[in-house]
Design a protein around this motif. Structure first.
Motif, PDB file in Angstrom:
ATOM      1  N   LEU E 236       0.831  -1.204   0.000  1.00 30.59           N
ATOM      2  CA  LEU E 236       0.000   0.000   0.000  1.00 30.59           C
ATOM      3  C   LEU E 236       0.866   1.255   0.000  1.00 30.59           C
ATOM      4  CD1 LEU E 236      -2.924  -0.984   2.362  1.00 30.59           C
ATOM      5  CD2 LEU E 236      -2.981  -0.666  -0.091  1.00 30.59           C
ATOM      6  N   SER E 237       1.971   1.205   0.731  1.00 29.74           N
ATOM      7  CA  SER E 237       2.833   2.385   0.768  1.00 29.74           C
ATOM      8  C   SER E 237       3.460   2.649  -0.588  1.00 29.74           C
ATOM      9  CB  SER E 237       3.945   2.196   1.793  1.00 29.74           C
ATOM     10  OG  SER E 237       3.402   1.969   3.051  1.00 29.74           O
ATOM     11  N   GLU E 238       3.967   1.605  -1.205  1.00 29.12           N
ATOM     12  CA  GLU E 238       4.617   1.803  -2.494  1.00 29.12           C
ATOM     13  C   GLU E 238       3.628   2.417  -3.474  1.00 29.12           C
ATOM     14  OE1 GLU E 238       5.292  -1.508  -4.981  1.00 29.12           O
ATOM     15  OE2 GLU E 238       6.693  -0.446  -6.258  1.00 29.12           O
ATOM     16  N   ILE E 239       2.427   1.863  -3.438  1.00 30.01           N
ATOM     17  CA  ILE E 239       1.425   2.338  -4.379  1.00 30.01           C
ATOM     18  C   ILE E 239       1.052   3.777  -4.074  1.00 30.01           C
ATOM     19  CG2 ILE E 239      -1.017   2.029  -4.904  1.00 30.01           C
ATOM     20  CD1 ILE E 239      -0.174  -1.037  -4.900  1.00 30.01           C
ATOM     21  N   THR E 240       0.955   4.071  -2.786  1.00 31.45           N
ATOM     22  CA  THR E 240       0.656   5.443  -2.419  1.00 31.45           C
ATOM     23  C   THR E 240       1.752   6.392  -2.898  1.00 31.45           C
ATOM     24  OG1 THR E 240      -0.456   4.615  -0.470  1.00 31.45           O
ATOM     25  CG2 THR E 240       0.100   6.935  -0.486  1.00 31.45           C
ATOM     26  N   LEU E 241       2.990   5.990  -2.647  1.00 30.93           N
ATOM     27  CA  LEU E 241       4.105   6.851  -3.059  1.00 30.93           C
ATOM     28  C   LEU E 241       4.094   7.058  -4.574  1.00 30.93           C
ATOM     29  CD1 LEU E 241       7.032   5.548  -0.835  1.00 30.93           C
ATOM     30  CD2 LEU E 241       5.692   7.621  -0.563  1.00 30.93           C
ATOM     31  N   ALA E 242       3.866   5.981  -5.305  1.00 31.32           N
ATOM     32  CA  ALA E 242       3.841   6.108  -6.759  1.00 31.32           C
ATOM     33  C   ALA E 242       2.645   6.950  -7.193  1.00 31.32           C
ATOM     34  CB  ALA E 242       3.781   4.736  -7.407  1.00 31.32           C
ATOM     35  N   PHE E 243       1.550   6.766  -6.476  1.00 36.18           N
ATOM     36  CA  PHE E 243       0.324   7.477  -6.851  1.00 36.18           C
ATOM     37  C   PHE E 243       0.494   8.982  -6.692  1.00 36.18           C
ATOM     38  CE2 PHE E 243      -3.735   9.347  -5.430  1.00 36.18           C
ATOM     39  CZ  PHE E 243      -4.449   9.185  -6.597  1.00 36.18           C
ATOM     40  N   ILE E 244       1.087   9.405  -5.584  1.00 36.86           N
ATOM     41  CA  ILE E 244       1.246  10.842  -5.436  1.00 36.86           C
ATOM     42  C   ILE E 244       2.483  11.328  -6.169  1.00 36.86           C
ATOM     43  CG2 ILE E 244      -0.045  11.073  -3.295  1.00 36.86           C
ATOM     44  CD1 ILE E 244       2.460  10.998  -1.773  1.00 36.86           C
ATOM     45  N   GLY E 245       3.203  10.418  -6.780  1.00 35.60           N
ATOM     46  CA  GLY E 245       4.275  10.818  -7.686  1.00 35.60           C
ATOM     47  C   GLY E 245       5.563  11.212  -7.018  1.00 35.60           C
TER      48      GLY E 245
END
Ligand SMILES: Nc1ncnc2c1ncn2[C@@H]1O[C@H](COP(=O)(O)OP(=O)(O)OP(=O)(O)O)[C@@H](O)[C@H]1O
Ligand SMILES: Nc1ncnc2c1ncn2[C@@H]1O[C@H](COP(=O)(O)OP(=O)(O)OP(=O)(O)O)[C@@H](O)[C@H]1O
Ligand SMILES: [Mg+2]
Ligand SMILES: [Mg+2]
Lengths: 538, 335, 326, 347, 352
Positions: E236-245
């Protein structure tokens, strides 16, 4: 009742007398200081509804003279080192006091004495008042800055501001300006401005109330526009037809005229083989700007640049050198290949090698969160592949990217240029040798590609200091020649002063047919736009 | 002999269902008479606790009662089968007629409530009309009965010593004046001095209040001293039942004999300690026939094929006792 | 009480260490607030503004990290968190002050509801195993694995529209001014529904599950059997005996969740343009706004610590075993 | 196993000796105490003298919490001691960790009360025993043979059947045998058995006790047998010591101590032990003891004789003077720490 | 975001509840060690996870298109050619999902492994050694715990230029170990005074051997459950980080897909196919990991295991509901009564 919301309950009002303006600028804190770059007044642009400039300049038609506004007349000396500003006499501050030449002189002095407020680094000299005229001198010619001084500086009342201890950090809680609106309330949901009841020097606008909202990000702003919660904004809307216009085709509109400020691929000219102008020319020839325009910039956001001079269509037309008048940027892969071959490059299959036999590779970089730039780079990457240049796209972290670009630690990057009333700012950002810093030292002001061209530097200087239009034209043509031949940067699209708006409640917006102003709600001309608005159902 | 209060008939209790079920209690018949202390002994895992929980339907999943009856004779009115009561009836029956004291008093008391709360909520549940005041008076009285001063009413369980907690439990068990008190190893966690104090007190209270006790432990010497009759369990069955003195003097079942010779005596001559060889059976895979036969020194032919029936032995003093052993074939089955 | 003083000493030490880290971590980041601002306004802010901004922010003076650190503590003791760069010259405390209530109300109330609801359902699921509540578990598990922001965006897409009841963004209608009146409060509630629902849906499952498992564990304790044996009504056994004990281990989890209110649901606030602290923090991060970052981290650190302290107190109140015998 | 060797005066060589052994556990200090000089502590063991001889079993009995386990752990050097001395073959030793501790452990081994808890559930019997051998380099060339020998010694035969089992696959008695085997792996001279059978079933206890006795005789071990079951001490030990609230109150050969107890506490203990020969209906002789019949607080132990608040025969001096061990005289080596036996009577 | 492991804090494997004489049957007992896999929930979770692992390995090869390749099908809905439709550049979303799986799995598991290792090192050491060591490690744990993880990750990743998956995993791992360390410390505290630990100390084992060979095997279930929880959190963190760029990841992962979809207003253009699959992929992965976690929970706590089986089938096909406090009575007993006899006195027996 006593509630401040009692008459704001808009749900059951028959007609709408307010305009909802949105910007995707995130959280705002109360700060109505028109000089602070970080103030909410600046971020949302409502300072232009409260404070006014001396002249009203239309960046869509940059070559046209600015309209007089608070000033009745502005007269520049031929060398643009001094100006005489004559004030109109029917303007009043919203506390009832008259707007005088003293106020202008005070404002300029304020900028002159507070480095922190002098955002455009204008070199003010002496400022003297003579009746309703202000005589202001500068230590350097200000031809290229003339509109920044006259059309982008808010004039503030002396009698209020001289009591402010530190104008740089004051939040100007009760803004008193000469504009048609006054502040009604500040909340995190938005800022509300009320129209003045009297004392404005021209006809009061029809819009009785302006409601500014700051949305968290582009997507929230776009959603709000699509839902009709926002009626005017400047935001990048991907596929705007589907995401915005189609939600209410009759009313949802976008107008995005280009201005004198461009976006392009800066090439680090210190890296071999990219120090070779021929190679850069060839690269310039294969960029598919139409694809970038439609796919990366949603078909509107950065209007496509056609001229080889990199000057935007429309706004730049008047400045294009005669020799380049009809030279267009169109993809020409065959031409590029021929050019490369003649310069000693070899294309074996899909790999281009430079005269020394090394394959040509380049890293294109941009911050990860900027999706339009990223898309542009993806497109450029496939374009470059056509002539055998292997490009990789590096989605750097924004801070790192900033640092690397300034230090010259990059292959090529998409970036913008400064903008202004003349193409000077564009070219200066790209080519000015005075801004050149060695690799490893941060070049904060421009010339990130470390482009070394004494001719360009000299021509830029000549343009800024010229005292006649003829001299300026000569210098400008010279600048363009260097730009076209050396290609220090591959121009891609221009900046726009556009906006998305809705005609559901208000009409009278500027358009191609009636381009009386730009379309951004945060720029000085926003006031001019609001003054043009009429209720849709009247 | 006094009339019965509780009759367990052919009680069968399993853990789980189907093929993998463990038959922890099999065909147990046992009668508790008014006013007596019935001891239940047997080594660990022989099914003593299962029997106690089973007959009160307090067995935790996956326990199921697969058959039998537990007939309760109230002081007035007709007898009824406890296993057939509805939830409501069962709730009303519990504690008011039969109370239980478990092994670990620390775990039997809710750690987050004061003991006064835990005493009075029984009263509240069984006699909602009783006033707050008389409830706490009754609770106080019970504490005094078990020798705890009333000022400990508002103590939390952890503030009491193990012995005091166990006494609180005994007091709580008696608060509704039940006819039957089941005690599952009430003193194993305590040391001998405390154990004697508490048991002595219990016996005394029984004489005063007249309830009957089922007393479960694996400490036979304790049972011999404190109970009237003793039943010995092995592998889920009762293998012998007789008055305490009789068993002590003359156990018939080899397992009972083994148990009795497993603990050293404190007084008198040092007697022979034989012990029981082997280890307890696995209830899931019980040997055929008498489940004790693999460990039995006297096992003979029928032992590994046929299950001996609990019945009156053919010995001279056979009256009032029963045994399930082929050495002493039953004259008359109990049931 | 003495136990408490000891805990407090421990917390103070932890707070000191965390605040020190909070000071140094943001300063590791490359770039500076001015550059971030220029970049943020891509072309709208001329590169000539750089110098004026440096002067404005007071960054033109070179100061050692150590003296900054000392100053930071001096300021902290005066309750001064410095001035934010992003919102210059607004004091950090003002920025936090305007955002914190929103976060506390939205996320705080939602967390509490989520905990209560989840605990309630968990009690049911654990007490009556195999009932419909148990059947709910796989569904809630699925939702709890969905990223918050994804759920929020989908919710906006499906539920917020031109004529929808649900607004897509903000904390209240833009025409209103915060006030305790009949216009503002319903508007604020309306705006909080979707974000609240998003948080609720994705967080409730954890509570259900842990409570259910604790109920199951506690249900097989002797004192529950004793309570049954005492003939107590089922509700009393379930609530006063089982749930009461099963709740204890969840308290510290709840305290921690309360502590993470501020930092935990950052993205929900972004997706819904909710004017809360998480979103402010993200802006501060993007703008290299050290004072703001420090300030928000401070709030988070303190709130986690305070929540933990509260959990200790709650434990003390709920579990008599931790009280000193008298 | 029935013969009773009447315990003669101890003859074997002294292996381990505790002299004035004392252990106080500091009570968790609170903030308030910081301002006080005095530190409160649990007086778990005070001034204990104990002698373990080769080929002899010494039983240590006493109620729960009287400090028996603490004595064992002190002797095993698992706890640092507060005072007194531990002498191994007459040499004072104090080890904390590292190789000196291992060297000590090679000579003094401990067996824990609970066979269900003292074996690591995740390891096989082989692992447990191999470690025991390897730590003290007793494995020799043939590990398998050494393991088999060890198991055979504790009558777990055939060894192969047990080696690769996990503890939970064995019965309690078998587990306790493994625990003993592990202790024997170090080839110790002294074995400290802390209630080695209290968790075992009545019918299994006997086997383990007989095994211990057998080992004592064959390997000439010195054994400390801790129990609260005084009857088993009589059966199994040569000497019996009685502890009360952290202090030794009586000692002597087992038969004498159990049959003619001298100290009032020992008498109470013996009277309380269940006795089948005493039949129902006996009125509890200790009735008056109710309510305060609890062991004293060890944080603030009673002054003088620690038993005096419960003692039916308490005299005035019992609450002030700490009784010294006094010779009883009925049998050699029988003593009690009780003023009742102060023949001098003076003072 | 992690599943609370409170139940695990309560129960330790193989103790107490197992101390019943159920020992005699070795084969069954041995099998119990692998019972975890036979747990239905865990098995389902493992199967789903297996599919993900497979895709992570072969995804890039089976992807029908180069996920970055542009085509002329801009923002097309799902079709036979593009199962999950296309992006604004005409890229194939399905291929992006397939390719992105590897990064997600790599980061998730690597971060999980790093965080677990740290939490074990710090938690177990603190719990076992106690005293000053415990105090200082506890402070460290608490400090890391109170510093908000996601913002911290954002800050750290922004220091790193061009963070690779490995680096991102490292950052996530380094910032998310503290909760597990706390749980493990509490567990170790309850283990370290266990007799078997004391016994191995008494027999002269070295401290590190006690920690590694005696304590840790007994914490496996707790560690495993912590690992699974951290993997969920890391994903979830990785995806969040990628999501907010903020993560400058040049490759594909599901967060990147969501980033592009959101940046291009996929839902605003009704291009749900661009946005929805990645979210579902995350949710499904999370669900599978949670299921495994349940399995571990139930494995550790036999009470939870049997708690699931509340309805039992009788031989005659009926079902019996298990209830605490009210043991079911089977009237149609399969066991023959040896001496069935009618009770002479009236019996109230109600069918219920
Ligand atoms: N949940 C269960 N599932 C399967 N078998 C069980 C379960 N609970 C108990 N048993 C088995 O049932 C048998 C009887 O157990 P019970 O507790 O009644 O014995 P006990 O005589 O009370 O022993 P103790 O003296 O140790 O208390 C034992 O063999 C035990 O292994
Ligand atoms: N680590 C410790 N810290 C503080 N107090 C302790 C510690 N270990 C034991 N004690 C205390 O020391 C006293 C003696 O305990 P010990 O375990 O030696 O008694 P015991 O005679 O072995 O009891 P039991 O028969 O129950 O095993 C008790 O009051 C106990 O509470
Ligand atoms: Mg039992
Ligand atoms: Mg002990």
């Amino acid at each position: 009742g006593d509630s401040p919301n009692a008459n704001s309950n808009n749900a059951n009002k028959a007609s709408v007398d307010y305009l909802r303006i949105g910007m995707p600028n995130g959280t705002q804190t109360e700060n109505h200081n028109p000089f602070a770059g970080t103030s909410s007044a600046n971020a949302l642009g409502y300072k232009w509804m409260i404070y006014e400039p001396l002249t009203m300049w239309n960046p869509v038609k940059p070559a046209e003279p600015a309209k007089p506004w608070l000033a009745k007349e502005v007269k520049w000396a031929a060398d643009y080192k001094s100006a005489d500003i004559t004030m109109r006499d029917n303007a009043t501050w919203s506390d009832g006091q008259k707007v005088t030449a003293d106020d202008v002189a005070y404002t300029f002095t304020l900028l002159k004495t507070n480095e922190a407020l002098n955002a455009n680094a204008i070199p003010f000299g002496d400022i003297t008042v003579n009746g309703s005229t202000v005589h202001v001198t500068f230590t350097a010619p200000q031809f290229v800055n003339q509109n920044k001084i006259m059309a982008s500086t808010t004039i503030v009342p002396k009698h209020i501001w001289e009591k402010i201890a530190d104008p740089a950090t004051d939040i100007n809680k009760n803004p008193i300006g000469s504009g048609p609106y006054t502040l009604k309330s500040f909340t995190q949901a938005g800022i509300i401005l009320n129209v003045r009841t009297e004392g404005y020097w021209q006809d009061l606008p029809k819009v009785k109330e302006l409601r500014y909202t700051s949305y968290a990000d582009n997507s929230a702003q776009t959603t709000a526009l699509a839902n009709g919660e926002s009626e005017w904004s400047f935001v990048f809307i991907p596929n705007y037809q589907a995401t915005f216009v189609s939600k209410d085709p009759a009313n949802h509109k976008i107008w995005a005229p280009g201005v004198l400020g461009i976006h392009g691929l800066y090439i680090n000219t210190t890296i071999k083989p990219f120090d070779d102008a021929k190679l850069r020319q060839a690269m310039n020839m294969v960029i598919n700007r139409a694809d970038i325009f439609t796919q990366a910039e949603a078909g509107y956001f950065h209007p496509q640049i056609d001229s080889v001079t990199g000057l935007p269509n429309g706004a730049g037309d008047a400045f294009i050198a005669p020799e380049y008048k009809d030279k267009k940027l169109t993809p020409d892969v065959a031409g590029a290949k021929a050019l490369l071959q003649s310069a000693g490059y070899k294309l074996n299959g899909t790999t281009l090698s430079d005269p020394s036999g090394k394959p040509v590779k380049i890293t294109l970089t941009d911050p990860a969160p900027w999706s339009d730039y990223q898309t542009t780079l993806e497109i450029i990457k496939t374009n470059l592949a056509e002539i055998g240049i292997a490009a990789t796209v590096d989605k750097a972290n924004q801070d790192k990217w900033d640092q690397n670009v300034q230090k010259g630690d990059f292959g090529a990057t998409m970036r913008w240029t400064n903008g202004g009333a003349t193409p000077y700012d564009i070219y200066q950002t790209v080519m000015d040798g005075d801004l050149l810093k060695p690799i490893g030292t941060a070049a904060q002001q421009g010339n990130f590609g470390r482009f070394k061209s004494p001719e360009a530097t000299a021509a830029l200087k000549a343009y800024a200091n010229a005292t006649s239009d003829a001299d300026r034209t000569t210098a400008m043509n010279q600048i363009q020649k260097v730009f076209v031949e050396q290609v220090p940067m591959l121009p891609v699209g221009s900046d726009n002063v556009g906006g998305a708006y809705s005609t559901k409640n208000w009409t009278g917006w500027p358009s191609d047919g009636d381009a009386y102003a730009g379309m951004q709600p945060t720029q000085p001309y926003a006031l001019d736009v609001v003054l043009h608005l009429k209720a849709a159902n009247s | 002999m006094a009339e019965p209060v509780l009759e367990i008939r052919n009680l069968n209790v399993d853990y789980g269902l189907g093929d993998r079920a463990v038959h922890a209690v099999r065909d147990v018949n046992l009668t508790l008479h008014r006013g007596e202390v019935l001891g239940l002994a047997g080594e660990s895992g022989s099914g003593k606790s299962t029997l106690a929980y089973g007959m009160t339907r307090l067995l935790a999943p996956p326990g199921v009662i697969t058959g039998g009856e537990v007939v309760y004779h109230p002081q007035q009115g007709p007898a009824y089968d406890v296993l057939g009561l509805t939830d409501r009836q069962l709730r009303a029956w519990r504690w008011a007629e039969t109370a239980i004291v478990f092994q670990g008093a620390m775990n039997s008391l809710n750690p987050v409530h004061k003991i006064s709360t835990q005493l009075t909520d029984v009263l509240k549940a069984h006699d909602p009309k009783m006033s707050e005041h008389s409830r706490s008076a009754r609770a106080r009285e019970m504490l005094k009965l078990v020798g705890i001063s009333a000022d400990r009413m508002d103590a939390y369980p952890h503030q009491l010593s193990g012995g005091m907690r166990q006494r609180v439990m005994i007091g709580m068990a008696l608060i509704l004046q039940p006819q039957v008190v089941i005690m599952d190893e009430p003193t194993t966690a305590l040391d001998v001095v405390m154990q004697r104090q508490i048991l002595g007190q219990l016996i005394e209270l029984r004489e005063r209040l007249g309830f009957s006790v089922i007393f479960i432990t694996h400490d036979l010497s304790l049972l011999v001293e404190f109970s009237n009759r003793i039943a010995i369990m092995y592998g889920g069955r009762i293998v012998e039942e007789a008055p305490a003195a009789t068993i002590y003097r003359d156990a018939l079942h080899p397992y009972s004999k083994g148990l009795l010779s497993s603990f050293p005596a404190l007084r008198g001559p040092k007697r022979e300690l034989a012990g029981i060889p082997g280890s307890p059976p696995d209830l899931a895979g019980m040997p055929a026939g008498c489940s004790f036969h693999p460990r039995c020194p006297k096992a003979f032919e029928p032992c590994n094929s046929a299950i001996p029936v609990l019945g009156r032995p053919d010995t001279p003093d056979g009256a009032g006792r029963s045994v399930a052993c082929w050495l002493h074939p039953a004259e008359q089955p109990v049931g | 009480m003495k136990y408490f003083l000891q805990r407090i000493a421990f917390y103070l030490f932890t707070a000191w260490a965390a605040i020190t880290l909070n000071f140094f971590i943001p300063r590791m980041v490359p770039g500076d607030p001015v550059q971030s601002l220029i970049t943020k306004y891509q072309g709208q802010l001329s590169t000539k503004s750089i110098q004026s901004l440096y002067v404005l922010f007071g960054l033109d003076k070179d100061e050692g990290l150590w003296s900054q650190y000392i100053d930071y503590w001096k300021q902290l003791f005066h309750g001064d968190l410095g001035l934010s760069f992003t919102f210059f010259p607004t004091p950090v405390s003002t920025v936090i002050g305007q955002a914190l209530p929103w976060t506390l109300l939205l996320v705080g109330i939602t967390t509490v509801i989520s905990f209560l609801l989840g605990t309630g359902l968990g009690v049911l699921a654990g007490w009556r195993r195999g009932s419909w509540v148990d059947g709910l578990l796989p569904v809630t598990t699925f939702f709890s694995s969905v990223p918050y922001f994804w759920l929020g965006i989908i919710a906006i897409y499906l539920l917020a529209g031109p004529d929808s009841f649900f607004p897509s963004s903000g904390g209240f209608d833009s025409g209103l001014v915060p006030a305790w009146d009949q216009y503002f409060i319903p508007s604020a509630i309306k705006h909080s529904l979707l974000p609240a629902l998003t948080i609720l849906i994705s967080s409730v499952s954890g509570w259900i599950l842990s409570m259910r498992n604790m109920m199951v564990t506690v249900s097989s304790e002797d004192y529950i059997t004793v309570a049954h044996a005492k003939g107590l009504p089922e509700r009393r056994v379930a609530v006063s005996y089982a749930a009461r004990n099963a709740l204890l281990p969840n308290i510290s989890g709840f305290a921690l969740a309360l502590g993470f209110i501020v930092g935990g649901t950052l993205l929900v606030e972004i997706v819904f343009s909710y004017p809360g602290l998480g979103y402010t923090l993200l802006q501060g991060l993007g703008a290299k706004d050290y004072p703001l970052m420090q300030g928000v981290f401070l709030v988070i650190t303190i709130s986690v610590l305070v929540a933990n302290l509260l959990a200790d107190i709650a434990y003390l109140l709920l579990d008599p075993r931790t009280r000193k015998e008298g | 196993m029935t013969s009773i060797q009447d315990a003669k005066a101890p003859a074997g060589e002294v292996v381990l000796e505790a002299i004035g052994l004392t252990k106080h556990f500091p009570v968790r200090r609170r903030l308030r105490d910081l301002f006080r000089r005095q530190h409160s502590a649990v007086h778990a063991v005070d001034d204990v003298h104990l002698t373990l001889r080769r080929g002899q079993v010494v039983a240590l009995v006493g109620e729960s919490g009287s400090g028996k386990s603490t004595v064992a752990r002190l002797l095993a050097q698992l706890y640092p001691r507060t005072g007194g001395d531990i002498q191994l073959h007459g040499e004072s030793t104090r080890v904390k960790g590292g190789s000196s501790f291992r060297a000590y452990a090679a000579r003094v081994q401990m067996i824990f009360q609970d066979p269900f808890a003292s074996l690591n559930p995740v390891h096989t019997i082989r692992y447990h025993l191999t470690r025991a051998l390897k730590i003290h380099h007793n494995a020799g060339d043939d590990l398998d043979a050494a393991l088999a020998e060890l198991l055979t010694r504790v009558s777990l035969t055939p060894p192969e059947r047990y080696l690769d089992k996990f503890p939970h696959e064995l019965s309690g008695g078998q587990r306790q045998r493994v625990a003993i085997a592990r202790a024997l792996g170090a080839q110790p001279e002294a074995l400290l058995a802390d209630e080695p059978v209290s968790m075992l079933d009545v019918s299994i206890r006997l086997g383990v006790l007989n095994l211990l006795r057998d080992l004592k005789e064959r390997l000439d071990l010195a054994i400390l047998y801790i129990t609260h079951d005084i009857a088993s001490a009589r059966y199994f030990a040569d000497q019996t010591m009685v502890m009360y609230a952290g202090r030794m109150v009586e000692g002597g050969d087992s038969e004498t101590v159990t049959q003619t107890p001298a100290h009032p506490y020992t008498r109470l203990l013996i009277d309380s032990a269940p006795d089948p020969d005493r039949l129902t209906g006996d009125v509890d002789p200790l009735e008056e003891d109710r309510g305060n019949g609890e062991p004293p607080s060890l944080i603030n132990p009673p002054s003088g004789c620690r038993f005096h608040p419960r003692c039916p025969a308490a005299m005035a001096r019992c609450s002030t003077d700490l009784p010294v061990p006094l010779e009883i005289g009925d049998a050699p080596g029988h003593w009690a720490a009780c003023w009742l036996y102060d023949k001098a009577g003076a003072r | 975001m992690t599943i609370p492991t409170s139940s695990i804090e309560q129960v330790i494997p193989g103790q107490g509840s197992m101390a019943q004489p159920e020992a005699a049957k070795p084969s069954r007992a041995k099998r119990q060690r692998f019972l975890f896999v036979r747990n239905k929930k865990a098995a389902t979770g493992l199967v789903i996870l297996g599919v993900y692992v497979l895709i992570a390995i072969i995804g890039p090869w089976i992807a029908p298109y180069d996920p970055s390749a542009r085509s002329n099908d801009l923002v097309q809905g799902p079709s036979a050619a593009h199962w999950f439709g296309t992006t604004h550049l005409g890229q194939d979303v399905f291929s992006q999902i397939l390719e992105g799986t590897r990064s997600v799995m790599l980061v998730g598991f690597l971060a999980g492994a790093i965080a677990t290792t740290l939490s074990v090192l710090i938690g177990v050491t603190a719990g076992y050694l106690g005293g000053k060591m415990d105090d200082s490690l506890s402070v460290l744990t608490n400090v890391v715990l109170v510093i908000p993880a996601v913002p911290l990750m954002i800050i750290i990743t922004s220091v790193l230029n061009n963070a690779s998956d490995t680096l991102v995993a490292l950052v996530i791992g380094l910032t998310s170990w503290s909760w597990n360390a706390r749980v493990l410390r509490a567990q170790t505290l309850s283990l370290r005074r266990r007799d078997f630990v004391e016994a191995s100390r008494a027999s002269g084992e070295r401290t590190w051997r006690i920690i590694v060979f005696e304590l840790m095997p007994n914490l496996t279930a707790v560690i495993a459950s912590g690992f699974v929880g951290t993997v969920i959190f890391a994903v979830l963190s990785e995806i969040t980080l990628a999501f907010i760029g903020v993560v400058s990841n040049s490759g594909w992962n599901w967060g990147t897909i969501l980033f592009w979809a959101q940046g291009q207003q996929a839902l605003g253009q009704d291009a749900w196919w661009w946005f929805v699959p990645a979210g579902l992929a995350i949710a499904l992965l999370g669900t599978s990991l949670s299921l495994i976690n349940f399995g571990i929970d139930e494995f550790v706590s036999p009470r939870l295991r049997s708690a699931g089986k509340t309805k039992l089938k009788t031989a005659s096909g009926g079902t019996v509901r298990m209830r605490i406090g009210f043991t079911p009575v089977l009237s149609n007993s399969a066991t023959p009564h040896t001496h069935a006899k009618v009770v002479a006195t009236p019996v109230m027996r109600e069918a219920k």
